[in-house]
Design an enzyme around this catalytic site. Structure first.
Site, PDB file in Angstrom:
ATOM      1  CD  GLU A 133       9.821  -3.031 -14.625  1.00  0.00           C
ATOM      2  OE1 GLU A 133      10.242  -4.118 -15.055  1.00  0.00           O
ATOM      3  OE2 GLU A 133      10.565  -2.080 -14.318  1.00  0.00           O
ATOM      4  CG  HIS A 154      13.105  -6.616 -18.145  1.00  0.00           C
ATOM      5  ND1 HIS A 154      11.735  -6.567 -18.217  1.00  0.00           N
ATOM      6  CD2 HIS A 154      13.460  -5.777 -17.137  1.00  0.00           C
ATOM      7  CE1 HIS A 154      11.283  -5.734 -17.295  1.00  0.00           C
ATOM      8  NE2 HIS A 154      12.311  -5.236 -16.614  1.00  0.00           N
ATOM      9  CD  GLU A 155      17.057  -4.825 -15.407  1.00  0.00           C
ATOM     10  OE1 GLU A 155      17.230  -3.597 -15.314  1.00  0.00           O
ATOM     11  OE2 GLU A 155      16.150  -5.424 -14.806  1.00  0.00           O
ATOM     12  CG  ASP A 162       8.230  -7.884 -18.863  1.00  0.00           C
ATOM     13  OD1 ASP A 162       9.404  -7.963 -18.465  1.00  0.00           O
ATOM     14  OD2 ASP A 162       7.236  -8.006 -18.122  1.00  0.00           O
ATOM     15  CG  HIS A 209      14.068  -0.883 -17.812  1.00  0.00           C
ATOM     16  ND1 HIS A 209      12.753  -0.498 -17.870  1.00  0.00           N
ATOM     17  CD2 HIS A 209      14.106  -1.946 -16.973  1.00  0.00           C
ATOM     18  CE1 HIS A 209      12.019  -1.298 -17.100  1.00  0.00           C
ATOM     19  NE2 HIS A 209      12.827  -2.190 -16.552  1.00  0.00           N
TER      20      HIS A 209
END
Ligand SMILES: [Zn+2]
Length: 413
Positions: free
Chosen positions: A352, A274-275, A356, A278
């Site tokens: 977000e 997930h990070e 995800d 980004h």
């Protein structure tokens, strides 16, 4: 009555009222029923605890903000700013050192007022719900370190801005923008190596299953990084998290020790995926750009209010100065800041969902992402059913149930 004084008081009261309304709506929105999705991780008793936690935190922030707003208004009306200015000028120094004493004095006063509220939050509320691991020693050392660091970095920046506005004429705001933006990006760049270690210990993650799994995944995504670190977050709180810092090849992955303790390997890789999402989706770059644009906008508007007589009269000041202009302008900027933060929260919530989705697609295990999200929200007793208005105003992340719904839709495809 001075028009600027009316504006400043109206802004302070309106901004408190906005928070008050959102918080009260949020509290009334609490639903007693445990959502089906969480029946496997929450028991009714623990769920009730999460609602008590929300109530206590909301009460605490409303009382803190209410008192701070009242103190600020009292300080303005009683000529407190002028007293601090008289004190700063009594040393008969140049404009920059006088400005530093003025700013330092005001910031110290405001921070001192906050300490009892912060201590109550850390030791009483976080303690009551079993989160707090901060000792009084760590609490005091953290304050000392933050003050010294703030004085150093803030002092350099504040001096530069005063100097530029004094010397550079009509284009001063443009130069300030350049200098401050470079400084902000510089801080992001040096933070992992020079600032974060002041507060926490970072140890390279030991060789083993977890490290191999993270490296394999990062390799499969062509993701370059400097290393994977474990942070001793458990010194302060039992809450867990993970994040990336730095740019390009200097990027580091940081995992809280508390996160490693409580999650399975698949869940941990999902959180990191997930990070990475980004970065891959350019969210980090977009946020940095928005920060730089906001800084520019702020200096442009600030330049219109430098040494504005009416504004100084509102704060009962005898003398005008560049350094005090910066402070007083800060009050007028609050509504713009609120609007910018609503916009950046909106964008952040979209990001977000995208991160995800990236994690679920590239790691191929949406189930692990869902169970990580569930564990994280139980672990921090986060509110499962926030009021939409509160979300609109304050939430940088979508409510966890909506994230789970989105992930399940993806898994079904
Ligand atoms: Zn995220």
């Amino acid at each position: 009555m001075n028009i600027y004084l009316v504006a400043v008081l109206a802004i302070l009261l309106a901004s408190y009222l906005l928070d008050l309304v959102a918080d009260l709506m949020n509290l009334r929105h609490i639903s007693p029923g445990l959502p089906d999705e969480f029946k496997d991780v929450y028991d009714p008793l623990k769920y009730r605890e999460s609602q008590d936690y929300l109530r206590e935190n909301t009460k605490h922030s409303l009382v803190t903000d209410g008192l701070m707003t009242a103190i600020t208004i009292g300080f303005i009306l009683s000529g407190g700013f002028n007293s601090v200015d008289r004190f700063a000028r009594s040393f008969n120094l140049g404009q920059i050192p006088t400005g530093l004493i003025f700013a330092g004095g005001l910031i110290c006063l405001s921070r001192l007022c906050h300490i009892p509220f912060d201590a109550y939050h850390t030791f009483i509320i976080e303690g009551k719900f079993g989160f707090n691991r901060t000792t009084p020693g760590t609490f005091i050392m953290d304050i000392v370190k933050k003050w010294l660091l703030g004085a150093l970095l803030g002092g350099i920046l504040f001096s530069a801005v005063i100097g530029i506005f004094r010397e550079a004429g009509p284009l001063a705001w443009l130069y300030c923008w350049g200098v401050v933006a470079l400084f902000q990006l510089g801080v992001i760049f040096i933070a992992p190596a020079a600032i974060m270690p002041i507060f926490n210990k970072f140890t390279p993650l030991e060789d083993g299953e977890l490290k191999t799994a993270i490296e394999d995944y990062a390799g499969s995504q062509g993701f370059k990084m400097k290393g994977i670190f474990r942070m001793d977050a458990s010194r302060r709180s039992s809450k867990s998290n993970a994040f990336f810092t730095g740019f390009g090849k200097l990027r580091r992955i940081v995992l809280f020790d508390t996160l490693i303790q409580k999650h399975t390997l698949d869940e941990l890789v999902s959180v990191l995926a997930h990070e990475m999402g980004h970065y891959r989706k350019k969210h980090v770059l977009t946020s940095a750009l928005i920060m730089v644009m906001t800084t520019g906008l702020m200096f442009l508007i600030l330049s219109l209010f430098i040494n504005n007589r009416g504004l100084f009269e509102a704060f009962k000041m005898r003398d005008v100065s560049i350094y005090a202009s910066i402070f007083f302008f800060g009050f007028l900027f609050i509504p713009i800041q609120t609007m910018l933060s609503i916009f950046s929260n909106l964008l952040s919530r979209r990001h977000e969902y995208e991160a995800d989705a990236y994690a679920a697609l590239t790691y191929g295990k949406p189930g692990a992402m869902i169970s990580a999200l569930k564990k994280l929200s139980v672990d921090s007793l986060s509110n499962l059913a926030p009021h939409p208005f509160k979300v609109f105003l304050d939430y940088s992340h979508p409510p966890v149930l909506q994230r789970i719904v989105a992930l399940k839709k993806m898994a079904a495809i």
